[in-house]
Design a protein around this motif. Structure first.
Motif, mmCIF file in Angstrom:
data_model
loop_
_atom_site.group_PDB
_atom_site.id
_atom_site.type_symbol
_atom_site.label_atom_id
_atom_site.label_comp_id
_atom_site.label_asym_id
_atom_site.label_seq_id
_atom_site.Cartn_x
_atom_site.Cartn_y
_atom_site.Cartn_z
ATOM 1 N N GLY A 1 0.588 -1.237 0.124
ATOM 2 C CA GLY A 1 0.017 -0.075 0.030
ATOM 3 C C GLY A 1 0.944 1.075 0.032
ATOM 4 N N VAL A 2 2.076 1.196 0.192
ATOM 5 C CA VAL A 2 2.973 2.388 0.329
ATOM 6 C C VAL A 2 3.499 2.710 -1.236
ATOM 7 C CG1 VAL A 2 5.141 3.341 0.927
ATOM 8 C CG2 VAL A 2 3.740 2.220 2.640
ATOM 9 N N ASN A 3 4.089 1.569 -1.684
ATOM 10 C CA ASN A 3 4.635 1.355 -3.114
ATOM 11 C C ASN A 3 5.506 2.661 -3.599
ATOM 12 O OD1 ASN A 3 2.709 -0.707 -3.305
ATOM 13 N ND2 ASN A 3 1.057 0.546 -4.495
ATOM 14 N N LEU A 4 6.707 2.897 -2.705
ATOM 15 C CA LEU A 4 7.755 3.734 -2.933
ATOM 16 C C LEU A 4 8.525 3.511 -4.070
ATOM 17 C CD1 LEU A 4 9.883 5.312 -0.366
ATOM 18 C CD2 LEU A 4 11.125 4.232 -2.239
ATOM 19 N N ARG A 5 8.884 4.350 -5.040
ATOM 20 C CA ARG A 5 9.420 4.159 -6.236
ATOM 21 C C ARG A 5 10.897 4.893 -6.214
ATOM 22 N NH1 ARG A 5 7.098 0.553 -5.937
ATOM 23 N NH2 ARG A 5 5.665 -0.574 -7.072
ATOM 24 N N GLY A 6 11.229 5.766 -5.446
ATOM 25 C CA GLY A 6 12.349 6.798 -5.378
ATOM 26 C C GLY A 6 12.274 7.473 -4.034
ATOM 27 N N PHE A 7 13.637 7.932 -3.828
ATOM 28 C CA PHE A 7 14.006 8.791 -2.782
ATOM 29 C C PHE A 7 14.307 10.151 -3.235
ATOM 30 C CE2 PHE A 7 14.304 4.709 -0.875
ATOM 31 C CZ PHE A 7 14.204 4.759 0.609
ATOM 32 N N SER B 1 -1.167 12.091 -6.416
ATOM 33 C CA SER B 1 0.069 12.289 -5.950
ATOM 34 C C SER B 1 0.964 11.134 -5.826
ATOM 35 C CB SER B 1 0.037 13.115 -4.778
ATOM 36 O OG SER B 1 -0.910 14.557 -5.279
ATOM 37 N N SER B 2 0.534 9.939 -6.061
ATOM 38 C CA SER B 2 1.322 8.546 -5.956
ATOM 39 C C SER B 2 2.621 8.744 -6.517
ATOM 40 C CB SER B 2 0.511 7.540 -5.743
ATOM 41 O OG SER B 2 -0.697 7.498 -5.048
ATOM 42 N N GLN B 3 3.684 8.395 -5.936
ATOM 43 C CA GLN B 3 4.748 8.191 -6.985
ATOM 44 C C GLN B 3 4.380 6.918 -8.111
ATOM 45 O OE1 GLN B 3 8.126 7.045 -4.383
ATOM 46 N NE2 GLN B 3 9.091 9.087 -4.648
ATOM 47 N N ASP B 4 4.001 5.855 -7.682
ATOM 48 C CA ASP B 4 3.644 4.852 -8.703
ATOM 49 C C ASP B 4 2.073 4.963 -9.129
ATOM 50 O OD1 ASP B 4 3.040 2.464 -10.004
ATOM 51 O OD2 ASP B 4 3.974 1.390 -8.239
ATOM 52 N N GLN B 5 2.052 5.790 -10.244
ATOM 53 C CA GLN B 5 0.572 6.059 -11.102
ATOM 54 C C GLN B 5 0.112 4.882 -11.605
ATOM 55 O OE1 GLN B 5 -1.254 8.981 -11.163
ATOM 56 N NE2 GLN B 5 -0.004 9.073 -9.421
ATOM 57 N N GLY B 6 1.135 3.562 -11.800
ATOM 58 C CA GLY B 6 0.262 2.319 -12.354
ATOM 59 C C GLY B 6 -0.237 1.568 -11.283
ATOM 60 N N ASN B 7 0.229 1.797 -10.041
ATOM 61 C CA ASN B 7 -0.507 0.903 -8.696
ATOM 62 C C ASN B 7 -0.309 1.909 -7.583
ATOM 63 O OD1 ASN B 7 -1.282 -0.860 -7.125
ATOM 64 N ND2 ASN B 7 0.606 -1.805 -6.843
ATOM 65 N N PRO B 8 -1.056 2.906 -7.561
ATOM 66 C CA PRO B 8 -1.212 3.933 -6.468
ATOM 67 C C PRO B 8 -1.008 3.599 -5.288
ATOM 68 C CG PRO B 8 -2.644 4.328 -8.219
ATOM 69 C CD PRO B 8 -2.464 3.175 -8.338
ATOM 70 N N GLY B 9 0.189 4.254 -4.272
ATOM 71 C CA GLY B 9 0.167 4.129 -2.911
ATOM 72 C C GLY B 9 0.312 5.264 -2.239
ATOM 73 N N THR B 10 0.722 4.913 -1.027
ATOM 74 C CA THR B 10 0.638 6.245 -0.009
ATOM 75 C C THR B 10 1.950 7.067 -0.056
ATOM 76 O OG1 THR B 10 1.694 5.068 1.765
ATOM 77 C CG2 THR B 10 -0.957 5.338 1.609
#
Length: 391
Positions: A98-104, A117-126
């Motif tokens: 559910g977080v789906n972080l894609r970068g720092f 606003s999710s980093q992962d637009q294909g699989n939105p997370g927090t």
């Protein structure tokens, strides 16, 4: 052992406002809790630090900033990771479903899903990139909160214990019968390396301190309630959760000195592992002497009218000579002792201190490198004890 967590007082009950001390009982909107995932070798992370600081400065008292060093960018020395048992707190936090972080750098705003606003637009997370924190945070602050959270921290220099007073007062029924309280400790003014510091946050960069040229603030140092917090089992309107946590403050965490005056404490209430409702943060108060464990905001009496406070020893660590500052409410004679970690009194002397501010120089040039305690006492016993590192 690095720390001992002791439970001082714990109560969760309805209709007991007489016990409530610090949480507001009036309905209020949510505060923002921005958990920022960062690392010292991440070149763009200082821009995240800056954006978080700017957002907090624009909304005083409404934003809890928690900088969590984790992931590959946090590897190596110095080690800023927070470990709970054998597990990395930050890694477990951002890697959960559910977080789906894609970068720092990345951050979660109240661990809430803002799909656009999710980093992962294909699989939105927090997880969000730094450009959206202020806008999604502004949305959070418009939402009514069913619970008001308050936290205060008080450090006892005679026992090296930090007392963290936490309250959560429910101004409305919360949709979930079970909530989670999360409590932790952060530290400011940690000078260390940071990629991109001079480019993206020059206000916190000082080349003269190289290689530790970047000032890290609100860096997470310890979590007192485990990975996902502790249970609040009564979440109906009028109920109050109250607890005092006690942390044995270590001298060092991963070879980094812990400076009580630079600590802050935070608390937030979540619906579970995700969705933070609201939170609070405050700087730690370093008391002038022993504190009452049940009322840590009140130092215990240390004998008649003699009160010694604002005690500070610097530089710490020191190479040769350290200066001890203190404020005395009276003219009195104090005994100063330098004590080794094994309890051996290395030196002892008496000195008169006057009403007001006083400075006492301590020459440690002949001492071996290591940890020492500086004890101040009068005829009533030890008034305060300060830790000092001799390089």
């Amino acid at each position: 052992m690095k720390k001992i967590l002791l439970v001082g007082i714990c109560a969760a009950f309805a209709g007991a406002l007489s016990a409530q001390k610090i949480a507001d009982t009036n309905p209020a909107n949510k505060n923002v809790v921005l958990e920022e995932f960062t690392g010292k070798t991440c070149g763009y992370c200082p821009d995240g630090h800056k954006k978080g600081d700017e957002f907090s400065a624009a909304n005083p008292g409404r934003v809890v900033l928690i900088n969590i060093h984790c992931g590959n960018y946090a590897s190596g020395t110095p080690n800023y990771n927070v470990m709970l048992g054998g597990s990395n707190y930050g890694n477990d936090l951002y890697r959960q479903p559910g977080v789906n972080l894609r970068g720092f750098p990345a951050g979660t705003v109240n661990r809430t899903l803002f799909s656009a606003s999710s980093q992962d637009q294909g699989n939105p997370g927090t997880a969000q990139s730094r450009g959206s924190w202020s806008s999604t945070g502004a949305t959070v602050m418009t939402e009514a909160s069913p619970v008001n959270v308050a936290v205060r921290g008080y450090y006892d220099p005679t026992t090296f214990k930090l007392y963290v007073q936490v309250e959560a007062y429910y101004t409305a029924d919360e949709a979930n019968a079970l909530n989670k309280i999360n409590v932790g400790v952060m530290q400011d003014k940690i000078w260390g390396p940071q990629s991109g510091g001079s480019n993206f946050y020059p206000a916190k960069y000082d080349a003269s301190k190289a290689p530790n040229s970047y000032r890290h603030d609100h860096m997470l140092r310890e979590v007192l309630t485990g990975q996902w917090g502790e249970d609040i089992t009564t979440t109906s309107k009028g109920s109050l959760y109250s607890k005092i946590y006690v942390w044995d403050v270590p001298q060092m965490i991963n070879s980094i000195p812990v400076v009580p005056a630079d600590l802050s404490v935070y608390a937030f209430v979540a619906e579970g592992q995700q969705t933070v409702i609201s939170g609070d943060v405050s700087h730690v108060v370093v008391q002038g002497g022993k504190v009452d464990p049940e009322n840590p905001q009140n130092p215990l009496s240390i004998g008649e009218a003699k009160v010694i406070n604002n005690v500070n020893v610097y530089p710490n660590p020191t190479l040769n000579v350290a200066t001890l500052d203190l404020y005395s409410d009276v003219n009195t004679e104090l005994t100063f002792k330098i004590v080794s970690v094994t309890g051996q009194v290395i030196t002892s002397f008496n000195q008169q201190v006057d009403l007001g501010n006083n400075k006492v120089e301590l020459d440690l040039s002949a001492y071996e490198s290591g940890y020492y305690f500086i004890e101040l006492s009068d005829e009533t016993g030890v008034i305060t004890r300060q830790r000092l590192i001799k390089r």
